[in-house]
Design an enzyme around this catalytic site. Sequence first.
Site, PDB file in Angstrom:
ATOM      1  N   ASP A  98       2.714  -1.356  -3.531  1.00 16.27           N
ATOM      2  CA  ASP A  98       3.055  -1.589  -2.127  1.00 16.27           C
ATOM      3  C   ASP A  98       2.465  -2.921  -1.676  1.00 16.27           C
ATOM      4  OD1 ASP A  98       3.865   0.354   0.468  1.00 16.27           O
ATOM      5  OD2 ASP A  98       2.462  -1.248   0.961  1.00 16.27           O
TER       6      ASP A  98
ATOM      7  N   HIS B 207      -2.605   4.824   3.062  1.00 16.25           N
ATOM      8  CA  HIS B 207      -3.596   4.343   4.036  1.00 16.25           C
ATOM      9  C   HIS B 207      -4.474   5.463   4.582  1.00 16.25           C
ATOM     10  CE1 HIS B 207      -2.036   0.343   3.953  1.00 16.25           C
ATOM     11  NE2 HIS B 207      -0.872   0.661   4.467  1.00 16.25           N
TER      12      HIS B 207
ATOM     13  N   HIS C 110       1.003  -3.647   0.992  1.00 16.97           N
ATOM     14  CA  HIS C 110      -0.271  -3.438   1.688  1.00 16.97           C
ATOM     15  C   HIS C 110      -1.278  -2.779   0.745  1.00 16.97           C
ATOM     16  CE1 HIS C 110       2.902  -3.250   4.836  1.00 16.97           C
ATOM     17  NE2 HIS C 110       2.062  -4.043   5.470  1.00 16.97           N
TER      18      HIS C 110
END
Length: 337
Positions: A159, A122, A161
Site C-alpha cells: 500500500d 492503520h 501508505h
Amino acid sequence: MKFGYSEVCLDHDTGVRHPESPDRLRAIRRGLAKQHGVSYIEADPASEATVRAVHDDDYIDRVKQFCADGGGEWDPDTIAVEATWDAALESAGLAEWSARAALNGEDGRNTPFSIGRPPGHHAVYDNAMGFCFINNAAVAAQAALDSGDASRVAIFDWDVHHGNGTQDIFYDRGDVHYSSFHEAGLYPGTGEVEEVGEGDGKGMTLNAPLPSGSGDAEYAGAFEQLLVPALTEFEPDLLLVSAGFDAHEHDPISRMRVSTEGYGVLTDRVRTLASDLDAALGFVLEGGYGLDTLAESITMVHEVFDGREPVEPEGDASERAQLIIDQAVKAHGLGEK
C-alpha cells in the site's frame, strides 16, 4: 483466483464523498466479471476473541459501543455507522480465510485474495485511524500462529501508505516479519528506515519509504534488494500481502507512479518468492481509491495467476530511491550473512 467477499462489507457506509466507499468493492466485482477462473467465497466473520488477540480489550469495547450507538466520526478520516462493527468483523474474517486457505494448500489459480472492507493496516493495538478499525492482516497472521498452522508469518505491505498499525502490533515480536514499501512523507508519517523493531522483534520490521514519483523500477529494485534477502533469511511459513493499490500512477491520493503492469510484476515476484521459500501465499485488500485503477490492478493480479506474464520494467531505480534502498540494506545487514 479465489476471492473472499461478503455483501456485509457494503453496509459500512462512509458517505458519498469519502474515498473508502462501498463503490470500491462494486468496482472490483465489475472488473473481475469479465475474467475467467474467478470464484467467490463468503467466510465466517472473525470472532471477538480472534480480534482481541491483536487489539486492546478496552479499545474493542469502545469501538463496538461506538457503532452500536450509531457511529459517527471516530476521527476526521475514520467514519462508522451502526453496521460498521459487523462489516469490520466480516472483513477480518475474510482475511483470516485468506491465510487459512493458503495454509491449507490453495495456490496457483486458487490463490486466495480477501476483498473485504473496511481496510485494516492503520488500526493500531488500541485505536482506529486512517479508515481502519480492525487490523485484518494482523488478525489473519495471529490466527495462523495460534492455530499452529504456521510458526513464522511474513506480511508484505505494498500500500502507498505505511501500515503503522501492523508495525505497531508486531514491533517487538520475533515470529512476524513486517515489510512496507510506501511513499515517504505521506500519511501517517511513520515507517522510517530506522524503525526496525525492538526486543525479540529487532530486525523484523523493514521499511522502504520511497520518494514521491517512484514507479515500477523502484518497486522492483526494492523487492529484489530488500524483500528477497530478508524473507529468505526469515523463512516464513505464510506470506500475506497487504495489497493496497493506491501507489498506482492514476490513484487520486498519492504521487507514486506504479502502473497496472507494475502490479503484475510485483505479483509475479511475490508468487515466485513464496514458491522459492515454500511459503503459503494469501492477499488481503487494503487501499486503492481510483475505482477504475483499483479494478484494473486487482484484475492484473488475477491474470498473473491465470497465466499472464507481466512486462518487466525498463531501467533501474532512481538515484533517490536507490539511496533509500541502500540505507535499508545497511540497517538490516542484508547480504552480510
